[in-house]
Design a protein around this motif. Structure first.
Motif, PDB file in Angstrom:
ATOM      1  N   GLU A   1      25.247 -34.410  -6.454  1.00 44.66           N
ATOM      2  CA  GLU A   1      24.797 -33.206  -7.157  1.00 44.66           C
ATOM      3  C   GLU A   1      25.925 -32.206  -7.392  1.00 44.66           C
ATOM      4  O   GLU A   1      25.757 -31.237  -8.123  1.00 44.66           O
ATOM      5  N   LEU A   2      27.075 -32.441  -6.776  1.00 45.75           N
ATOM      6  CA  LEU A   2      28.206 -31.535  -7.005  1.00 45.75           C
ATOM      7  C   LEU A   2      28.686 -31.589  -8.458  1.00 45.75           C
ATOM      8  O   LEU A   2      29.427 -30.715  -8.895  1.00 45.75           O
ATOM      9  N   ARG A   3      28.241 -32.593  -9.204  1.00 42.32           N
ATOM     10  CA  ARG A   3      28.551 -32.602 -10.633  1.00 42.32           C
ATOM     11  C   ARG A   3      27.993 -31.340 -11.281  1.00 42.32           C
ATOM     12  O   ARG A   3      28.552 -30.820 -12.228  1.00 42.32           O
ATOM     13  N   ASN A   4      26.894 -30.852 -10.745  1.00 42.05           N
ATOM     14  CA  ASN A   4      26.280 -29.607 -11.203  1.00 42.05           C
ATOM     15  C   ASN A   4      26.529 -28.530 -10.139  1.00 42.05           C
ATOM     16  O   ASN A   4      25.602 -27.939  -9.605  1.00 42.05           O
ATOM     17  N   TYR A   5      27.815 -28.319  -9.820  1.00 38.13           N
ATOM     18  CA  TYR A   5      28.158 -27.454  -8.694  1.00 38.13           C
ATOM     19  C   TYR A   5      27.618 -26.040  -8.825  1.00 38.13           C
ATOM     20  O   TYR A   5      27.302 -25.391  -7.832  1.00 38.13           O
ATOM     21  N   GLY A   6      27.482 -25.536 -10.031  1.00 40.04           N
ATOM     22  CA  GLY A   6      26.944 -24.180 -10.214  1.00 40.04           C
ATOM     23  C   GLY A   6      25.536 -24.067  -9.664  1.00 40.04           C
ATOM     24  O   GLY A   6      25.179 -23.091  -9.000  1.00 40.04           O
ATOM     25  N   ARG A   7      24.724 -25.082  -9.906  1.00 44.90           N
ATOM     26  CA  ARG A   7      23.352 -25.082  -9.400  1.00 44.90           C
ATOM     27  C   ARG A   7      23.336 -25.150  -7.869  1.00 44.90           C
ATOM     28  O   ARG A   7      22.557 -24.472  -7.213  1.00 44.90           O
ATOM     29  N   ILE A   8      24.260 -25.922  -7.305  1.00 44.65           N
ATOM     30  CA  ILE A   8      24.348 -26.040  -5.848  1.00 44.65           C
ATOM     31  C   ILE A   8      24.802 -24.714  -5.240  1.00 44.65           C
ATOM     32  O   ILE A   8      24.233 -24.226  -4.263  1.00 44.65           O
ATOM     33  N   LEU A   9      25.838 -24.107  -5.827  1.00 46.05           N
ATOM     34  CA  LEU A   9      26.373 -22.858  -5.274  1.00 46.05           C
ATOM     35  C   LEU A   9      25.365 -21.722  -5.329  1.00 46.05           C
ATOM     36  O   LEU A   9      25.400 -20.822  -4.483  1.00 46.05           O
ATOM     37  N   GLU A  10      24.466 -21.753  -6.298  1.00 45.39           N
ATOM     38  CA  GLU A  10      23.421 -20.720  -6.372  1.00 45.39           C
ATOM     39  C   GLU A  10      22.504 -20.763  -5.145  1.00 45.39           C
ATOM     40  O   GLU A  10      21.906 -19.758  -4.777  1.00 45.39           O
ATOM     41  N   LYS A  11      22.425 -21.911  -4.511  1.00 44.87           N
ATOM     42  CA  LYS A  11      21.540 -22.074  -3.353  1.00 44.87           C
ATOM     43  C   LYS A  11      22.195 -21.629  -2.043  1.00 44.87           C
ATOM     44  O   LYS A  11      21.523 -21.463  -1.040  1.00 44.87           O
ATOM     45  N   VAL A  12      23.520 -21.441  -2.055  1.00 44.83           N
ATOM     46  CA  VAL A  12      24.244 -21.024  -0.847  1.00 44.83           C
ATOM     47  C   VAL A  12      24.050 -19.532  -0.647  1.00 44.83           C
ATOM     48  O   VAL A  12      24.194 -18.740  -1.572  1.00 44.83           O
ATOM     49  N   ASP A  13      23.708 -19.147   0.583  1.00 47.98           N
ATOM     50  CA  ASP A  13      23.529 -17.739   0.912  1.00 47.98           C
ATOM     51  C   ASP A  13      23.940 -17.540   2.366  1.00 47.98           C
ATOM     52  O   ASP A  13      24.084 -18.501   3.120  1.00 47.98           O
ATOM     53  N   SER A  14      24.141 -16.282   2.758  1.00 50.36           N
ATOM     54  CA  SER A  14      24.441 -16.001   4.160  1.00 50.36           C
ATOM     55  C   SER A  14      23.327 -16.563   5.030  1.00 50.36           C
ATOM     56  O   SER A  14      22.152 -16.404   4.720  1.00 50.36           O
ATOM     57  N   ASP A  15      23.714 -17.212   6.096  1.00 52.69           N
ATOM     58  CA  ASP A  15      22.781 -17.849   7.032  1.00 52.69           C
ATOM     59  C   ASP A  15      21.943 -18.940   6.374  1.00 52.69           C
ATOM     60  O   ASP A  15      20.901 -19.319   6.898  1.00 52.69           O
TER      61      ASP A  15
ATOM     62  N   ASP B   1      30.960 -15.090   4.588  1.00 49.69           N
ATOM     63  CA  ASP B   1      30.413 -14.298   5.694  1.00 49.69           C
ATOM     64  C   ASP B   1      30.099 -15.187   6.885  1.00 49.69           C
ATOM     65  O   ASP B   1      30.400 -14.850   8.035  1.00 49.69           O
ATOM     66  N   ASP B   2      29.487 -16.335   6.628  1.00 53.29           N
ATOM     67  CA  ASP B   2      29.174 -17.263   7.708  1.00 53.29           C
ATOM     68  C   ASP B   2      30.448 -17.781   8.355  1.00 53.29           C
ATOM     69  O   ASP B   2      30.520 -17.937   9.580  1.00 53.29           O
ATOM     70  N   ASP B   3      31.464 -18.050   7.548  1.00 50.74           N
ATOM     71  CA  ASP B   3      32.732 -18.538   8.069  1.00 50.74           C
ATOM     72  C   ASP B   3      33.373 -17.495   8.982  1.00 50.74           C
ATOM     73  O   ASP B   3      33.883 -17.825  10.056  1.00 50.74           O
ATOM     74  N   GLU B   4      33.349 -16.227   8.581  1.00 51.90           N
ATOM     75  CA  GLU B   4      33.915 -15.163   9.405  1.00 51.90           C
ATOM     76  C   GLU B   4      33.160 -15.034  10.723  1.00 51.90           C
ATOM     77  O   GLU B   4      33.769 -14.852  11.778  1.00 51.90           O
ATOM     78  N   GLU B   5      31.842 -15.143  10.676  1.00 48.25           N
ATOM     79  CA  GLU B   5      31.045 -15.078  11.900  1.00 48.25           C
ATOM     80  C   GLU B   5      31.379 -16.248  12.817  1.00 48.25           C
ATOM     81  O   GLU B   5      31.457 -16.102  14.038  1.00 48.25           O
ATOM     82  N   PHE B   6      31.570 -17.428  12.231  1.00 50.90           N
ATOM     83  CA  PHE B   6      31.932 -18.606  13.015  1.00 50.90           C
ATOM     84  C   PHE B   6      33.277 -18.399  13.702  1.00 50.90           C
ATOM     85  O   PHE B   6      33.440 -18.726  14.877  1.00 50.90           O
ATOM     86  N   GLU B   7      34.254 -17.851  12.975  1.00 51.51           N
ATOM     87  CA  GLU B   7      35.571 -17.591  13.563  1.00 51.51           C
ATOM     88  C   GLU B   7      35.478 -16.581  14.708  1.00 51.51           C
ATOM     89  O   GLU B   7      36.144 -16.722  15.729  1.00 51.51           O
ATOM     90  N   LYS B   8      34.660 -15.552  14.542  1.00 49.43           N
ATOM     91  CA  LYS B   8      34.457 -14.573  15.617  1.00 49.43           C
ATOM     92  C   LYS B   8      33.838 -15.244  16.838  1.00 49.43           C
ATOM     93  O   LYS B   8      34.232 -14.973  17.975  1.00 49.43           O
TER      94      LYS B   8
END
Length: 96
Positions: free
Chosen positions: A9-23, A42-49
């Motif tokens: 589904e990454l062929r339609n990456y825009g549709r996939i990225l729309e589904k990504v959100d904090s948490d 934001d999630d990545d920064e929390e993970f690093e902390k």
């Protein structure tokens, strides 16, 4: 509810990225098995902390174990240690 999509589904990456959100990452499968995740910065920064906190707590625990096994030093010894360190620092960096 987790968002799970096939990696194709990454062929339609825009549709996939729309589904990504904090948490709320998107999990990608490859051949029917979990393979990747896409998460927000934001999630990545929390993970690093969280990783830094685990490292800190590990070091503190190591210090407590060392104190229990080898004995603790007195408050006076701690003060003397830092008094010497400050004197060395002043001599090295302040030209005294």
């Amino acid at each position: 509810m987790p968002v799970i999509e096939p990696v194709s589904e990454l062929r339609n990456y825009g549709r996939i990225l729309e589904k990504v959100d904090s948490d709320s990452p998107v999990y990608l499968t490859k051949n029917g098995k979990g393979a990747y995740s896409i998460h927000s910065i934001d999630d990545d920064e929390e993970f690093e902390k969280a990783k830094a906190m685990v490292r800190l707590l590990t070091e503190l625990n190591r210090g407590f174990r060392s104190g229990d096994e080898k004995g603790w030093i007195s408050e006076d010894e701690v003060e003397e240690h830092f008094r010497i360190r400050r004197r060395i620092h002043r001599n090295l960096f302040c030209g005294l």
